[in-house]
Design an enzyme around this catalytic site. Sequence first.
Site, short mmCIF file in Angstrom:
data_model
loop_
_atom_site.label_atom_id
_atom_site.label_comp_id
_atom_site.label_asym_id
_atom_site.label_seq_id
_atom_site.Cartn_x
_atom_site.Cartn_y
_atom_site.Cartn_z
N GLU A 76 4.29 -6.68 1.72
CA GLU A 76 3.93 -7.09 0.35
C GLU A 76 3.72 -5.90 -0.56
OE1 GLU A 76 1.01 -10.76 1.54
OE2 GLU A 76 0.10 -8.90 0.94
N PRO A 77 4.71 -5.09 -0.79
CA PRO A 77 4.47 -3.94 -1.68
C PRO A 77 4.43 -4.34 -3.15
CG PRO A 77 6.73 -3.93 -0.84
CD PRO A 77 6.09 -5.16 -0.29
N GLY A 94 0.79 -1.24 0.00
CA GLY A 94 0.00 0.00 0.00
C GLY A 94 0.81 1.27 0.00
N CYS A 138 -14.36 3.76 -27.17
CA CYS A 138 -15.69 4.36 -27.32
C CYS A 138 -16.33 4.55 -25.95
CB CYS A 138 -16.55 3.46 -28.19
SG CYS A 138 -15.79 3.17 -29.77
N GLU A 139 -15.72 5.38 -25.15
CA GLU A 139 -16.19 5.67 -23.79
C GLU A 139 -15.81 7.10 -23.47
OE1 GLU A 139 -17.49 3.65 -21.25
OE2 GLU A 139 -17.56 1.91 -22.57
N TYR A 146 -10.48 5.00 -11.28
CA TYR A 146 -10.28 5.64 -9.97
C TYR A 146 -10.10 7.15 -10.06
CZ TYR A 146 -8.33 0.89 -9.43
OH TYR A 146 -8.10 -0.46 -9.47
N ARG A 190 -6.69 3.02 -14.96
CA ARG A 190 -6.72 3.70 -13.67
C ARG A 190 -7.40 5.07 -13.71
NH1 ARG A 190 -2.92 4.97 -10.85
NH2 ARG A 190 -3.78 4.23 -8.88
N TYR A 197 -0.11 -1.62 -12.22
CA TYR A 197 -1.54 -1.76 -12.51
C TYR A 197 -1.95 -1.17 -13.86
CZ TYR A 197 -1.42 -2.93 -7.56
OH TYR A 197 -1.10 -3.50 -6.35
N1 LLP Z 1 -1.16 -7.26 -0.57
C1 LLP Z 1 -2.47 -7.44 -0.79
C2 LLP Z 1 -3.17 -8.47 -0.06
C3 LLP Z 1 -3.15 -6.63 -1.72
O1 LLP Z 1 -4.45 -6.81 -1.90
C4 LLP Z 1 -2.43 -5.65 -2.44
C5 LLP Z 1 -3.11 -4.81 -3.42
C6 LLP Z 1 -1.06 -5.52 -2.20
C7 LLP Z 1 -0.46 -6.33 -1.25
C8 LLP Z 1 -0.20 -4.53 -2.94
O2 LLP Z 1 -0.65 -3.23 -2.81
P1 LLP Z 1 0.29 -2.02 -3.35
O3 LLP Z 1 1.59 -2.05 -2.57
O4 LLP Z 1 0.54 -2.25 -4.77
O5 LLP Z 1 -0.51 -0.82 -3.08
N2 LLP Z 1 -5.59 -1.60 -9.06
C9 LLP Z 1 -5.43 -0.65 -7.99
C10 LLP Z 1 -4.69 -1.20 -6.82
C11 LLP Z 1 -5.35 -2.41 -6.22
C12 LLP Z 1 -4.52 -3.00 -5.12
C13 LLP Z 1 -5.11 -4.26 -4.65
N3 LLP Z 1 -4.34 -4.91 -3.66
C14 LLP Z 1 -4.73 0.60 -8.56
O6 LLP Z 1 -4.43 0.61 -9.73
O7 LLP Z 1 -4.52 1.55 -7.84
#
Ligand code: LLP
Length: 426
Positions: free
Chosen positions: A284-285, A242, A355-356, A328, A324, A384
């Site tokens: 888990e980044p 996150g 077409c959106e 979002y 994205r 992503y």
């Molecule tokens: N661990 C778990 C269980 C997760 O569900 C996620 C992301 C991560 C780690 C990694 O998160 P990060 O470090 O990448 O923020 N598609 C969206 C993001 C969805 C993230 C879902 N889970 C976007 O494009 O912003």
Amino acid sequence: MLKTNDNTLFVDGVSALELADEFGTPLYVYSEHRIKENLNEIRTSFLNKYPNTHAAYACKAFCTLYMCKLLDEEGFWIDVVSGGELFTAIKAKFPPGRIEFNGNNKSEEELVMALDYGVERIVVDNVSELYHLEKLCMDSGKKVKILFRITPAVTSDTHEYITTGRKDSKFGIPLDEDILYPLIQYAIESKAFEFLGFHFHVGSQLLDTKSHLSALEVILELMLATKQKFGYDIKDFNMGGGFGIKYTDSDNPLGISDFVDPIMNRLDEFCSDNNLIRPHVSMEPGRFIIGDAGIQLYRIGNIKEIPGVKTYASVDGGMTDNMRPGLYGAKYDATIANKADEPKNAVVDISGKCCESTDILIKNLKCTKPETGDLLAVFSTGAYGFSMANNYNKIRIPAVVVISDEKARLIVKRQSYDDMILNEMI
Ligand code: LLP
């Protein structure tokens, strides 16, 4: 990673114009150097600083054979969330002992695949999954390490669609005592499992530590309660990912130590105050590792000027290769790669070709006046984008190249029209 020379944008020493000529557009371009720098920050601020830790790359951010291989060479773990991601890891010969498996609805096929490959741990997301997994372990005579993903009931300051820790979330086991504690006891006593501990993931693109720290308090209480009620020492705690990155000048992302130091200090303090053994800690980044290591190149096509209203510059991709902004309202910065040194005195909307009406990649971009044939480079598109790409309007998924040692290498071919109809029958 990005420099300009002679009015041209360069990525790690390679001209964006030459990349576009050689590989075509749209094109995903990654800097291996930048990925390694991001991994190094995690090493310095977490892995080397605190013993008994590991970091898994959440490969949903950009899951390719190349990334699995690189992460393996760099000694990192990976987190997979589907049979497809696991298959990619297996094909890249990623060691099973450094794979963790997340996800809120793992199918039997996926769980069996994970058990057969021998993934190191499975993060159990809900009650039904626990019993299902236990049965599969019993049937196959296997024992697996598990963590519980907990819904810590915290809110986070990010887009509602990418927050995951709220009580009403579809992810994780709720904190209700009559659900959680019997489940912990069950996991400890089951012969199918080695119960490691707890996991949370509170949201994505977070630019402050509030939700991680609130969720940590929940986990600390659970560790203590598990010791007091069942005499069991929690062996492992996973803080999820996150960690936010910079997309535009208005983002002020924190470093890894800003997240990790307060978490580790509080954990140490709590464990020593309560006579608990400090568990192994993991993270888990996804986005942090890959997000700012990627850019996208598009060719500008038609330009539509609506006098007194706005100018649209359309590109040869859009929400099919980066959904994205449409999904979002995500914001990006960009430049015209063949006019990189010229003054940015125009304001345009960069529109995709789908077409959106929501297929607008960037609203109100300040850039040099665009012309048909210019090359647009959009920054920080590494996470992503490719992983959420799709074939809406039967638009092909672009190619991916990686730059290392000032050379570009194709790591994913551009999809062909034939590829798109490969599984279709009349
Ligand atoms: N661990 C778990 C269980 C997760 O569900 C996620 C992301 C991560 C780690 C990694 O998160 P990060 O470090 O990448 O923020 N598609 C969206 C993001 C969805 C993230 C879902 N889970 C976007 O494009 O912003």
